[in-house]
Design an enzyme around this catalytic site. Structure first.
Site, PDB file in Angstrom:
ATOM      1  N   HIS A  65      11.980 -47.607   0.176  1.00 33.64           N
ATOM      2  CA  HIS A  65      13.251 -46.622   0.099  1.00 33.64           C
ATOM      3  C   HIS A  65      12.836 -45.607  -0.304  1.00 33.64           C
ATOM      4  O   HIS A  65      14.271 -45.232  -0.392  1.00 33.64           O
ATOM      5  CB  HIS A  65      13.797 -48.039  -0.893  1.00 33.64           C
ATOM      6  CG  HIS A  65      12.751 -48.452  -2.025  1.00 33.64           C
ATOM      7  ND1 HIS A  65      13.607 -47.478  -3.040  1.00 33.64           N
ATOM      8  CD2 HIS A  65      11.819 -49.305  -3.109  1.00 33.64           C
ATOM      9  CE1 HIS A  65      12.628 -47.331  -4.033  1.00 33.64           C
ATOM     10  NE2 HIS A  65      11.926 -48.626  -3.686  1.00 33.64           N
ATOM     11  N   HIS A  95      10.298 -39.309  -8.396  1.00 42.18           N
ATOM     12  CA  HIS A  95      10.723 -39.260  -6.227  1.00 42.18           C
ATOM     13  C   HIS A  95      11.999 -38.571  -6.323  1.00 42.18           C
ATOM     14  O   HIS A  95      12.584 -38.474  -7.315  1.00 42.18           O
ATOM     15  CB  HIS A  95      10.649 -41.010  -6.513  1.00 42.18           C
ATOM     16  CG  HIS A  95      11.623 -41.214  -7.228  1.00 42.18           C
ATOM     17  ND1 HIS A  95      11.428 -41.879  -8.046  1.00 42.18           N
ATOM     18  CD2 HIS A  95      13.152 -42.221  -7.830  1.00 42.18           C
ATOM     19  CE1 HIS A  95      12.240 -42.965 -10.123  1.00 42.18           C
ATOM     20  NE2 HIS A  95      13.519 -42.321  -8.838  1.00 42.18           N
ATOM     21  N   HIS A  97      16.003 -39.401  -4.892  1.00 43.85           N
ATOM     22  CA  HIS A  97      16.963 -39.807  -3.889  1.00 43.85           C
ATOM     23  C   HIS A  97      18.023 -38.883  -3.041  1.00 43.85           C
ATOM     24  O   HIS A  97      18.780 -37.685  -3.626  1.00 43.85           O
ATOM     25  CB  HIS A  97      17.917 -40.640  -5.486  1.00 43.85           C
ATOM     26  CG  HIS A  97      17.229 -41.848  -6.083  1.00 43.85           C
ATOM     27  ND1 HIS A  97      17.054 -42.666  -5.744  1.00 43.85           N
ATOM     28  CD2 HIS A  97      16.705 -41.285  -7.126  1.00 43.85           C
ATOM     29  CE1 HIS A  97      16.481 -43.744  -6.733  1.00 43.85           C
ATOM     30  NE2 HIS A  97      16.169 -42.683  -7.530  1.00 43.85           N
ATOM     31  N   HIS A 120      14.211 -37.556  -9.909  1.00 43.40           N
ATOM     32  CA  HIS A 120      13.458 -38.183 -10.896  1.00 43.40           C
ATOM     33  C   HIS A 120      12.091 -37.732 -11.533  1.00 43.40           C
ATOM     34  O   HIS A 120      11.605 -38.284 -10.951  1.00 43.40           O
ATOM     35  CB  HIS A 120      14.021 -39.531 -10.711  1.00 43.40           C
ATOM     36  CG  HIS A 120      15.394 -40.277 -10.933  1.00 43.40           C
ATOM     37  ND1 HIS A 120      16.273 -40.899 -10.292  1.00 43.40           N
ATOM     38  CD2 HIS A 120      16.700 -39.003 -11.167  1.00 43.40           C
ATOM     39  CE1 HIS A 120      17.018 -41.087 -10.597  1.00 43.40           C
ATOM     40  NE2 HIS A 120      17.653 -39.819 -11.103  1.00 43.40           N
ATOM     41  N   THR A 200      17.856 -46.999 -11.571  1.00 40.14           N
ATOM     42  CA  THR A 200      19.191 -47.453 -11.102  1.00 40.14           C
ATOM     43  C   THR A 200      18.584 -48.223  -9.312  1.00 40.14           C
ATOM     44  O   THR A 200      19.571 -48.032  -8.349  1.00 40.14           O
ATOM     45  CB  THR A 200      18.752 -45.712 -10.043  1.00 40.14           C
ATOM     46  OG1 THR A 200      17.944 -45.471  -9.937  1.00 40.14           O
ATOM     47  CG2 THR A 200      19.198 -45.322 -11.993  1.00 40.14           C
ATOM     48  N   HIS A 201      17.336 -48.624  -9.819  1.00 36.74           N
ATOM     49  CA  HIS A 201      17.097 -49.560  -8.606  1.00 36.74           C
ATOM     50  C   HIS A 201      16.663 -51.168  -9.037  1.00 36.74           C
ATOM     51  O   HIS A 201      16.005 -51.247 -10.320  1.00 36.74           O
ATOM     52  CB  HIS A 201      16.643 -49.216  -7.549  1.00 36.74           C
ATOM     53  CG  HIS A 201      15.775 -49.190  -7.828  1.00 36.74           C
ATOM     54  ND1 HIS A 201      13.781 -49.796  -8.152  1.00 36.74           N
ATOM     55  CD2 HIS A 201      14.995 -47.655  -7.567  1.00 36.74           C
ATOM     56  CE1 HIS A 201      13.338 -48.522  -8.237  1.00 36.74           C
ATOM     57  NE2 HIS A 201      13.523 -47.242  -7.735  1.00 36.74           N
TER      58      HIS A 201
END
EC number: 4.2.1.1
Length: 261
Positions: A65, A95, A97, A120, A200-201
């Site tokens: 993802h 990582h 987003h 992040h 957040t995931h």
């Protein structure tokens, strides 16, 4: 955490996560919309102190993802201290987003405004725990610096990361990624907002002290397009690009957002 059971499309996206991860409807979920008029200045908040050793950068990994740039976190060589934190936190990975167009893609928003993406930098409490895996579910386990990214001029400090994506184009690929100082990705001002929240995931653990930089960094439309070129499919499968991988803001549910400035 099997990544096959969740994702970002309508079938397995954020609206569906609570079926497998009930904490998705918890009281301390992230991201949030930061309402600047309601953020309380807290004079007791210290400046954020980061000390990163470029030699701890280890590899880049396509996790399906997204991609992670992973650091050697076996000792306190790359650490985050100060700010709202009582302990020293060790960098384990960073990582990004992003979204399928340049006008959205960040997870946190500021007064409702969406940014083009978000960086992040994930740290774990090495004063209290022996590994990121142990810390990830503990209330004081993680500290994540969030940096909002705004479409604009190209960001030369991002280019080494983006150029490495071609070596991990498909899910499960990993490649060496060494000698990189992630502090080069931080904005010039480290004024910040802070609040208690979650990953957040999935698994969405409520274990994160968030440090969201007030100042954004820029990246160009071409650089954003490089992010969207990452594939969530494995080698030999039909190509599925990661066009979007952000969770929408979650209800604040009575939490306080503090400002260092």
């Amino acid at each position: 955490m099997a990544s096959a059971d969740w994702g970002y499309d309508s079938k397995n996206g954020p609206d569906q996560w609570s079926k497998l991860y009930p904490i998705a409807n918890g009281n301390n979920q992230s991201p949030i919309d930061i309402k600047t008029s309601e953020a309380k200045h807290d004079s007791s908040l210290k400046p954020v102190s980061v000390s990163y050793n470029p030699a701890t950068a280890k590899e880049i990994v396509n996790v399906g993802h997204s991609f992670h740039v992973v650091f050697d976190d076996s000792s306190n060589q790359s650490v985050l201290k100060g700010g709202p934190l009582a302990d020293s936190y060790r960098l384990t990975q960073f990582h990004f987003h992003w979204g399928n167009s340049n006008d959205h893609g960040s997870e946190h928003t500021v007064d409702g405004a969406k940014y083009s993406g978000e960086l992040h930098l994930v740290h774990w409490n090495s004063a209290k725990y022996s590994s990121a895996a142990e810390a990830i579910s503990k209330a004081d386990g993680l500290a994540i610096i969030g940096v909002l990214m705004k479409v604009g001029p190209a960001n030369p400090n991002l280019q080494k990361v983006l150029d490495a994506l071609s070596s991990v184009k498909t899910k499960g690929k990993r490649a060496p990624f060494t000698n990189f100082d992630p502090s080069s990705l931080l904005p010039s001002s480290l004024d910040y907002w802070t609040y208690f929240g979650s990953l957040t995931h999935p698994p969405l653990h409520e274990s994160v002290t968030w440090v969201i930089c007030k100042e954004s960094i820029s990246l160009s439309p071409e650089q954003l397009a490089q992010l969207r070129g990452l594939l969530s499919s494995a080698e030999g499968e039909p190509a599925v690009p990661v066009l979007s991988n952000h969770r929408p803001p979650q209800p604040l549910k009575g939490r306080t957002v503090r400002a260092s400035f």
